[in-house]
Design an enzyme around this catalytic site. Sequence first.
Site, short mmCIF file in Angstrom:
data_model
loop_
_atom_site.label_atom_id
_atom_site.label_comp_id
_atom_site.label_asym_id
_atom_site.label_seq_id
_atom_site.Cartn_x
_atom_site.Cartn_y
_atom_site.Cartn_z
N TYR A 140 55.10 -6.86 19.50
CA TYR A 140 56.38 -6.33 19.03
C TYR A 140 56.41 -6.12 17.52
CZ TYR A 140 59.32 -6.57 23.21
OH TYR A 140 59.90 -6.36 24.43
N LYS A 190 47.10 -14.32 29.22
CA LYS A 190 46.12 -13.43 29.87
C LYS A 190 44.77 -13.76 29.24
CE LYS A 190 45.11 -10.00 32.66
NZ LYS A 190 45.23 -10.11 34.15
N ASP A 222 49.72 -12.14 35.44
CA ASP A 222 49.89 -11.39 36.70
C ASP A 222 50.22 -12.35 37.84
OD1 ASP A 222 47.31 -12.40 36.36
OD2 ASP A 222 46.30 -10.72 37.32
N ASP A 246 59.34 -10.91 27.69
CA ASP A 246 60.31 -9.83 27.91
C ASP A 246 60.31 -9.43 29.38
OD1 ASP A 246 62.08 -7.66 27.35
OD2 ASP A 246 60.36 -6.31 27.37
N ASP A 250 63.11 -10.64 32.67
CA ASP A 250 63.89 -9.71 33.51
C ASP A 250 63.65 -10.00 34.99
OD1 ASP A 250 64.97 -8.31 31.36
OD2 ASP A 250 64.60 -6.35 32.29
C1 IPM Z 1 65.33 -7.92 25.42
C2 IPM Z 1 65.31 -6.42 25.33
C3 IPM Z 1 64.73 -6.05 23.96
C4 IPM Z 1 63.33 -6.62 23.90
C5 IPM Z 1 64.69 -4.53 23.66
C6 IPM Z 1 66.05 -3.89 23.83
C7 IPM Z 1 64.12 -4.24 22.30
O1 IPM Z 1 64.59 -5.87 26.36
O2 IPM Z 1 66.02 -8.57 24.61
O3 IPM Z 1 64.67 -8.45 26.30
O4 IPM Z 1 62.39 -6.02 24.40
O5 IPM Z 1 63.18 -7.71 23.33
MG MG Z 2 63.99 -7.27 27.83
#
Ligand code: IPM
Ligand code: MG
Length: 355
Positions: A140, A190, A222, A246, A250
């Site tokens: 990042y 990884k 993975d 990240d 999710d």
């Molecule tokens: C998160 C989001 C952000 C990230 C994006 C919007 C830059 O997906 O906070 O997880 O990737 O960190």
């Molecule tokens: Mg995210």
Amino acid sequence: MNYKIALIKGDGIGPEVVGEAVKVMDAIGRKFGHTFEYVDVLMGGCAIDAVGKSYPDGTAEQCRACDAVLLGAVGGPKWGHATDPDKRPETALLSIRKDLGLYANLRPAALRPALAESCPLKNDRGIDLMIVRELTGGVYFGKRDRYQTEDRGEEASDLMAYSEKEIERIGRRGFELARLRRKKLASVDKANVLETSRLWRQVMHRLAEAYPDVQYEDVLVDNAAMQLVRDPGQFDVVVTENMFGDILSDEASMITGSIGLLPSASIGDAAPGLYEPIHGSAPDIAGQDKANPIATILSVAMMFRYSFDLPAEAQAIETAVDAVLNEGWRTADIAKSGEEVVGTVKMGELIRAKL
Ligand code: IPM
Ligand code: MG
């Protein structure tokens, strides 16, 4: 005590959910004898519209003058296509993380008892895990490049770098959090491919010797993605680098079946920490009193616990939320078909009534 809170209401449903969270904070203040002072900080898409950049000059200074930051949501399709970094809401998010030194991102994914049936997976042992994502390093923040080659056309690269120091400080957070929970830590990497992961693993193994009371394991990313859907109940604390975190966070949020309930904390070694719901700005329902304020309200509970060391106040909020859910109250995102639905403001009111 008096606490000064920066409010980044942001875009879409941000102002509505932050509005309800602020009312909950004030109710906690009355109950426990604290006062809260609020400072509005402009950031995100609304800042692009107002002053031409998503991260206006002085944003970090404004936040640093506060004890904690509460963020609603930033971004939306309206600002989705700009290439100028100043015109991108994501720039603001990455900048504030870096500027405030928020290297540890805590993303709990817990199945609340009242909503166990909204979990799309079989979950005999329940789900109560915490992803600890490194937030200010890795790909990042590495060097980005885009250039022409002689024979392969255009090429682009993003550098992933991690120092021992960066790995060690997030690793320690992982072990310390595991100690406060069920004493299990999975470190995701990884290492069969990436050199950064091999260094990551080496540092984590060194740390593991200092935490013999924590049950430690290495998991390849993975496999971690697969295990999360196969048997999420096996995880307690999961520590990992920025991009893996990240993606996996999710996934973890989805398996609880209710992203509208999940809070998060981003913290560093010094105040202020930043607290925000995991969900986005949901522009399709913005301004319609439809958003679920619970993730933001639970983010306030995390603020009390991790920034202010007020566990009783945090617990009071969490208990109130569970009580309202147990009574069957639902916002649209967590309602099953046919169930009665309440709006943002009503949900906030119900939770305050339990305090
Ligand atoms: C998160 C989001 C952000 C990230 C994006 C919007 C830059 O997906 O906070 O997880 O990737 O960190
Ligand atoms: Mg995210």
